[in-house]
Design an enzyme around this catalytic site. Sequence first.
Site, PDB file in Angstrom:
ATOM      1  N   SER A   1       0.818  -1.221   0.000  1.00  0.00           N
ATOM      2  CA  SER A   1       0.000   0.000   0.000  1.00  0.00           C
ATOM      3  C   SER A   1       0.850   1.269   0.000  1.00  0.00           C
ATOM      4  O   SER A   1       0.354   2.331  -0.347  1.00  0.00           O
ATOM      5  CB  SER A   1      -0.929   0.000   1.214  1.00  0.00           C
TER       6      SER A   1
ATOM      7  N   HIS B   1      -0.204   5.150   6.814  1.00  0.00           N
ATOM      8  CA  HIS B   1       0.285   5.383   5.444  1.00  0.00           C
ATOM      9  C   HIS B   1       0.831   6.801   5.323  1.00  0.00           C
ATOM     10  O   HIS B   1       0.612   7.622   6.206  1.00  0.00           O
ATOM     11  CB  HIS B   1      -0.851   5.129   4.459  1.00  0.00           C
TER      12      HIS B   1
ATOM     13  N   ASP C   1       4.800  -8.093   6.119  1.00  0.00           N
ATOM     14  CA  ASP C   1       5.413  -9.296   6.694  1.00  0.00           C
ATOM     15  C   ASP C   1       5.516  -9.129   8.212  1.00  0.00           C
ATOM     16  O   ASP C   1       5.294 -10.081   8.974  1.00  0.00           O
ATOM     17  CB  ASP C   1       6.814  -9.539   6.110  1.00  0.00           C
TER      18      ASP C   1
END
Length: 383
Positions: A60, A317, A175
Amino acid sequence: MRWLVSTVLLLCSVAYGLKDLGAPNWSCDASVMAKSKKVPTSAHSVRFADIKVIGALGDSLTAANGAGAPPGDPLAVILQYRGLAFQIGGDKSLDEHITVANVLRKFNPNLVGASKGIGSENVWEVAHLNMGVPGAESKDIIGQARALVSTMHSHSEINVKEDWKLVNIFIGANDICVYCEDPFFNSTAPHGKTTFENNIITAVKILQDNLPRTIVSLTGMFNMRMLRKIDKKKYFCEGLHTFECDCESNQKFTDDDIQGVCFGYMDGEKDIQNTGLFDNKDDFTFVVQPFFNGILDPPYSSPGVVDMTFFAPDCFHFSAYGHGNIGMHLWNTIVQPVGFKQTSVNLSDPSVGLHCPSTSCPFFPTTKNSKNCAAHFTLSELD
Ligand SMILES: *[C@@H]1O[C@H](CO)[C@@H](O)[C@H](O)[C@H]1NC(C)=O
Ligand SMILES: *[C@@H]1O[C@H](CO)[C@@H](O)[C@H](O)[C@H]1NC(C)=O
Ligand SMILES: *[C@@H]1O[C@H](CO)[C@@H](O)[C@H](O)[C@H]1NC(C)=O
């Protein structure tokens, strides 16, 4: 319906006059802006103006979720503002917004591949060669690498054999978000590092086997311990992080655990470069850009106060300004020779500015030309 929503939000963002970071009137010495007299055949003799195609793999942060979201609208984080992505976005000019693609267009205005507008990775008109998918983990860039190869082959504006291509990769945050659920987490097996490293190797091998004349530039992993400093006392952010990144908010996965895994990932990335695994063909190479590695602090607006303008409304983000800021640091790291690249930057200081390629070694810095640049000037360059 989705397009209507996007359009309305886009207009809102314009009305808000979202903060951004550009590099007005940026230029370098004519000698480093020029392309090679003859298209180079070696990945170690590529001038920036020789790069005709840009692509990207990632999550993203490459799809640029939320980058154009108006402040206070966390729902807009589901939108993929690909045109603003620091690795490959092409919405605005470099004067207004720094991305690697916008800088490269100063060298070659006909660059192909920069993403535009809002939408998903399978819509060519938006994504172009930005293959990033929200939520992607390292295992998922294997499929993205295949998609990048087939997309390049199916667009006639790209000459896969002849054109020099830059592929940017940034992966790893997701991850970490699932790492604490891994049964190997509690064991001492170095599972995380090797799996992560092997996934990147598998993806890059697909690129190497199918894309001649390609430089892969990997943006090194960041220390996600930093994100926990943003959460402090911001309950709204904490709630969203629990939803978006489970392990980030799992207190049994300690700050030291997170940092340890992130450092393991960074070491794995460095290994791929330093073992020369992808230096066996002269027209392909792999370089790590490690500027994130040493950053322990989030950006601050004043001492101890996190600069929330750097982040999208979900506090996770990057905002348009965050992408511009990171784009600047990524570019500045790209032009540094391998072995002398910055391993930390000050995210609180947007005044750094964009650096130029070296006049004495005007090539895209690689492991080989950083050791001995003179050996990579071709005869046609010297006459
Ligand atoms: C950029 O160049 C234009 C035109 O020459 C000039 O008007 C403007 O002030 C410059 N901007 C900066 C920030 O130097
Ligand atoms: C490993 O640790 C996690 C997080 O503390 C825990 O939820 C999980 O049950 C543990 N797994 C094993 C196999 O011990
Ligand atoms: C980073 O930059 C900010 C803004 O210029 C400055 O106040 C701060 O001292 C810098 N931090 C470091 C560690 O240099």
